[in-house]
Design an enzyme around this catalytic site. Sequence first.
Site, PDB file in Angstrom:
ATOM      1  N   GLU A 175      28.920  38.267  43.774  1.00  0.00           N
ATOM      2  CA  GLU A 175      29.268  38.688  42.424  1.00  0.00           C
ATOM      3  C   GLU A 175      29.213  37.564  41.399  1.00  0.00           C
ATOM      4  OE1 GLU A 175      30.288  42.030  41.408  1.00  0.00           O
ATOM      5  OE2 GLU A 175      29.269  42.473  43.294  1.00  0.00           O
ATOM      6  N   HIS A 247      37.233  41.700  40.650  1.00  0.00           N
ATOM      7  CA  HIS A 247      36.732  40.331  40.711  1.00  0.00           C
ATOM      8  C   HIS A 247      37.919  39.372  40.655  1.00  0.00           C
ATOM      9  CE1 HIS A 247      32.768  41.895  38.861  1.00  0.00           C
ATOM     10  NE2 HIS A 247      32.566  41.650  40.131  1.00  0.00           N
ATOM     11  N   CYS A 368      34.675  37.914  31.260  1.00  0.00           N
ATOM     12  CA  CYS A 368      33.543  38.659  31.826  1.00  0.00           C
ATOM     13  C   CYS A 368      32.284  38.457  30.997  1.00  0.00           C
ATOM     14  CB  CYS A 368      33.862  40.155  31.870  1.00  0.00           C
ATOM     15  SG  CYS A 368      34.895  40.650  33.259  1.00  0.00           S
TER      16      CYS A 368
END
Length: 446
Positions: A175, A247, A368
């Site tokens: 990720e 995450h 993000c």
Amino acid sequence: MVSAEEINFDGLVGPTHNYAGLSEGNLASARNRDMVARPREAALQGIGKMRRLRALGLSQGVLPPHERPNISWLRSLGFAGADGEVWEKAWKSEPNIARAALAASAMWAANAGAISPSIDCADGKLHASVANLQTMLHRLLEAEQTERTLRRLLPDQQRFAVHPALFPHDALSDEGAANHMRMAANAGAPGVEIFIYGRRASEPRTGFPARQTLEASHAIARRHTLDLGRTVFAKQAAKAIDAGAFHNDVVAVAHEHVLFHHDDAFDDKAALYAEIRAKAQGFEPVFVEVPTARVGLEDAVTSYLFNSQLVRLPGAKSLTLIAPSETRENNRTAEFVREMVAAPNAAIGQVEYVEVRESMRNGGGPACLRLRIVMTPEERAAAAQGFFLTDVLADGLEAWVKKHYREELAPADLGDPALVGETQTALDELTSILPLGADFYPFQRA
């Protein structure tokens, strides 16, 4: 130690920003599914955040959106005709596939890849590994275009090593920077690179997906020629994942010598602290922990307290937290932040709130939206200069957004075949604003 600075490269929100609820485990994404989206406002909010950081004295870059709908991928699935016809057929016959092809999720550049500065790498190069994002179909589609972006940004192969995504398999689920942190005395000093994983390959789990594997983290560290004496692999707490921390950057963020995290972020916090302390060179790590009794995981996830950016403003003695306005609107997180920055000799002594509400509703806060890249002056000079934000570039991007983006995208609008031509026209023009080239997007190469 060398002279270097950390540069935030933010993803520019794309013209098809919408709320499709595609991301399992992302509570905001699920909660706001099928809301009316405001692509123009979303993009302008993102540019506004970039402008604010630059005004605070920080270097700022911008990364382009991907082509959406992804017509070339839909063609590979057997849809034929003109581009608008391909989209119309896909939307009518395979709506779930079509929604994946439409997602503007590349805006969250923290998932673009993992970056290791040259000071940490045995071969002396800055390494960038594209994330495969294989857990979610709409994100798996990003890797090829992300690699093209990073190769445009970092063209000098003598200084930069850009790696393609790992083979997309459950065992190598990766990720990017959302599950990777770095601590160091300063940007140019040797750092401790911290990979946070949710599971080992083939390890079963119930609840929400654990998107990062230990094996993928090991592979990235090997590719980047990292010194294992300054590399840490730590497991994310299962309770954090199941609370919506899909995450690690939803429950933890690090910068320089400071790690700011939730009490329930890690599986073994004491072991992580001990390993970071043992591997730190030239600095004493500072751990700023938010107790569960003060801020529960639910409040941490809904406010995105930790999906904030930690930065050091020029000349500042302490770090600054760049937090979403939702953190200020949540009584528990707002009170904690007020007390934290007011404490004597606080490691995090200032807070700046930014408005990125359109992104937040889809599950992505300030952290993000950005990919952090530490560069020396020589590396910055070798990078493609047109990606670095200036007033002129910000003005041009805002004008471009206002010209091409729809004010609203409702669920009923998403199947409109005219959307394909609109986005292609917009992106074709963008390639003359950013240094992308006339063959950057798949539709330009068709």
